[in-house]
Motif scaffolding. Structure first.
Motif, PDB file in Angstrom:
ATOM      1  N   ILE A  90      -4.668 -18.210   6.139  1.00 23.83           N
ATOM      2  CA  ILE A  90      -5.115 -18.894   4.928  1.00 23.83           C
ATOM      3  C   ILE A  90      -6.011 -17.946   4.141  1.00 23.83           C
ATOM      4  O   ILE A  90      -6.891 -17.288   4.696  1.00 23.83           O
ATOM      5  N   GLY A  91      -5.765 -17.843   2.845  1.00 22.08           N
ATOM      6  CA  GLY A  91      -6.541 -16.966   1.969  1.00 22.08           C
ATOM      7  C   GLY A  91      -5.950 -15.583   1.815  1.00 22.08           C
ATOM      8  O   GLY A  91      -6.343 -14.841   0.921  1.00 22.08           O
ATOM      9  N   ALA A  92      -4.994 -15.213   2.666  1.00 26.41           N
ATOM     10  CA  ALA A  92      -4.376 -13.882   2.585  1.00 26.41           C
ATOM     11  C   ALA A  92      -3.238 -13.877   1.564  1.00 26.41           C
ATOM     12  O   ALA A  92      -2.677 -14.911   1.226  1.00 26.41           O
ATOM     13  N   SER A  93      -2.910 -12.669   1.095  1.00 24.00           N
ATOM     14  CA  SER A  93      -1.807 -12.479   0.157  1.00 24.00           C
ATOM     15  C   SER A  93      -0.670 -11.763   0.859  1.00 24.00           C
ATOM     16  O   SER A  93      -0.901 -10.894   1.712  1.00 24.00           O
ATOM     17  N   TYR A  94       0.538 -12.109   0.446  1.00 24.29           N
ATOM     18  CA  TYR A  94       1.740 -11.543   1.062  1.00 24.29           C
ATOM     19  C   TYR A  94       2.703 -11.091  -0.019  1.00 24.29           C
ATOM     20  O   TYR A  94       2.901 -11.771  -1.024  1.00 24.29           O
ATOM     21  N   ASP A  95       3.290  -9.907   0.201  1.00 27.20           N
ATOM     22  CA  ASP A  95       4.306  -9.392  -0.707  1.00 27.20           C
ATOM     23  C   ASP A  95       5.655  -9.939  -0.283  1.00 27.20           C
ATOM     24  O   ASP A  95       5.971 -10.002   0.910  1.00 27.20           O
ATOM     25  N   VAL A  96       6.444 -10.332  -1.280  1.00 21.67           N
ATOM     26  CA  VAL A  96       7.748 -10.932  -1.026  1.00 21.67           C
ATOM     27  C   VAL A  96       8.831 -10.053  -1.640  1.00 21.67           C
ATOM     28  O   VAL A  96       8.703  -9.598  -2.775  1.00 21.67           O
ATOM     29  N   ARG A  97       9.871  -9.817  -0.873  1.00 21.33           N
ATOM     30  CA  ARG A  97      11.052  -9.095  -1.358  1.00 21.33           C
ATOM     31  C   ARG A  97      12.267  -9.777  -0.760  1.00 21.33           C
ATOM     32  O   ARG A  97      12.175 -10.410   0.293  1.00 21.33           O
ATOM     33  N   GLY A  98      13.383  -9.687  -1.442  1.00 22.87           N
ATOM     34  CA  GLY A  98      14.543 -10.382  -0.906  1.00 22.87           C
ATOM     35  C   GLY A  98      15.844  -9.947  -1.533  1.00 22.87           C
ATOM     36  O   GLY A  98      15.873  -9.215  -2.521  1.00 22.87           O
ATOM     37  N   THR A  99      16.918 -10.445  -0.934  1.00 24.90           N
ATOM     38  CA  THR A  99      18.270 -10.058  -1.329  1.00 24.90           C
ATOM     39  C   THR A  99      19.219 -11.229  -1.128  1.00 24.90           C
ATOM     40  O   THR A  99      19.083 -11.979  -0.158  1.00 24.90           O
ATOM     41  N   ILE A 100      20.186 -11.355  -2.022  1.00 27.94           N
ATOM     42  CA  ILE A 100      21.304 -12.264  -1.773  1.00 27.94           C
ATOM     43  C   ILE A 100      22.195 -11.570  -0.761  1.00 27.94           C
ATOM     44  O   ILE A 100      22.669 -10.456  -1.009  1.00 27.94           O
ATOM     45  N   LEU A 121      14.431 -13.806   2.171  1.00 22.02           N
ATOM     46  CA  LEU A 121      13.175 -13.374   1.562  1.00 22.02           C
ATOM     47  C   LEU A 121      12.236 -12.941   2.676  1.00 22.02           C
ATOM     48  O   LEU A 121      11.960 -13.717   3.600  1.00 22.02           O
ATOM     49  N   ASP A 122      11.785 -11.686   2.604  1.00 25.77           N
ATOM     50  CA  ASP A 122      10.900 -11.119   3.618  1.00 25.77           C
ATOM     51  C   ASP A 122       9.467 -11.109   3.114  1.00 25.77           C
ATOM     52  O   ASP A 122       9.215 -10.873   1.928  1.00 25.77           O
ATOM     53  N   LEU A 123       8.529 -11.334   4.026  1.00 30.64           N
ATOM     54  CA  LEU A 123       7.102 -11.306   3.713  1.00 30.64           C
ATOM     55  C   LEU A 123       6.435 -10.170   4.459  1.00 30.64           C
ATOM     56  O   LEU A 123       6.667  -9.986   5.660  1.00 30.64           O
ATOM     57  N   ASP A 124       5.622  -9.414   3.734  1.00 35.42           N
ATOM     58  CA  ASP A 124       4.819  -8.342   4.317  1.00 35.42           C
ATOM     59  C   ASP A 124       3.351  -8.622   4.021  1.00 35.42           C
ATOM     60  O   ASP A 124       3.005  -9.098   2.934  1.00 35.42           O
ATOM     61  N   ASP A 125       2.485  -8.300   4.979  1.00 30.75           N
ATOM     62  CA  ASP A 125       1.055  -8.475   4.719  1.00 30.75           C
ATOM     63  C   ASP A 125       0.556  -7.316   3.861  1.00 30.75           C
ATOM     64  O   ASP A 125       1.316  -6.429   3.472  1.00 30.75           O
ATOM     65  N   GLU A 126      -0.751  -7.316   3.576  1.00 30.18           N
ATOM     66  CA  GLU A 126      -1.311  -6.316   2.663  1.00 30.18           C
ATOM     67  C   GLU A 126      -1.227  -4.896   3.206  1.00 30.18           C
ATOM     68  O   GLU A 126      -1.287  -3.938   2.451  1.00 30.18           O
ATOM     69  N   SER A 127      -1.031  -4.736   4.516  1.00 31.79           N
ATOM     70  CA  SER A 127      -0.881  -3.396   5.093  1.00 31.79           C
ATOM     71  C   SER A 127       0.571  -2.938   5.084  1.00 31.79           C
ATOM     72  O   SER A 127       0.870  -1.816   5.478  1.00 31.79           O
ATOM     73  N   GLY A 128       1.492  -3.833   4.636  1.00 30.06           N
ATOM     74  CA  GLY A 128       2.908  -3.496   4.607  1.00 30.06           C
ATOM     75  C   GLY A 128       3.661  -3.882   5.868  1.00 30.06           C
ATOM     76  O   GLY A 128       4.849  -3.589   5.996  1.00 30.06           O
ATOM     77  N   THR A 129       2.993  -4.561   6.792  1.00 28.44           N
ATOM     78  CA  THR A 129       3.630  -4.996   8.028  1.00 28.44           C
ATOM     79  C   THR A 129       4.452  -6.260   7.784  1.00 28.44           C
ATOM     80  O   THR A 129       3.959  -7.218   7.174  1.00 28.44           O
TER      81      THR A 129
END
Length: 146
Positions: A90-100, A121-129
């Motif tokens: 909770i409170g963290a940000s996540y990068d989202v990327r995805g593909t059909i 749709l893939d989620l990565d944390d702020e460190s890119g994990t």
């Protein structure tokens, strides 16, 4: 949309974006589904789904248009799966990327022609994990001959 043109959409990448699990939104979602409401700590695993759709970078209307449809066509939700590699916070940000990833045209005696569009749709944390993925499909009835 004819099938050959539709199949060209496979591999299309979502613009993506970033999603933050806001403490108040987490509390509200938990309260709505009868889970223990909280504003800190680990997020409910359903936030893999919510963060993925919230950060994919397009609206559902935009996604539907990409495959030659609108919400008025009677689009139906197909299947969903979430994979949580690491619990979200909770409170963290996540990068989202995805593909059909797949499009399948089918025909049923009663349903007629319809397309099943699957995307991940893939989620990565702020460190890119990589922390999770949301796989979804929508069913697009094709009322007109294509």
């Amino acid at each position: 949309m004819d099938e050959a043109t539709l199949l060209e959409v496979v591999g299309w990448e979502f613009p993506g974006g970033r999603f933050t699990i806001e403490p108040y939104e987490h509390w509200l979602m938990c309260d709505a589904v009868g889970a223990e409401p909280s504003r800190s700590g680990l997020a409910n695993p359903m936030f893999v789904y919510y963060a993925a759709l919230g950060g994919m970078g397009v609206s559902l209307d935009d996604l539907f248009a990409k495959v030659g449809a609108t919400a008025d066509d009677g689009v139906m939700f197909g299947e969903a799966a979430i994979d949580v590699t690491t619990p979200l916070t909770i409170g963290a940000s996540y990068d989202v990327r995805g593909t059909i990833t797949d499009i399948v045209r089918k025909s049923g005696k009663r349903a007629g022609v319809f397309d099943i569009v699957t995307f991940v749709l893939d989620l990565d944390d702020e460190s890119g994990t990589h922390v999770g993925a949301s796989t979804n499909s929508f069913v697009f009835p094709r009322r007109k001959s294509t």
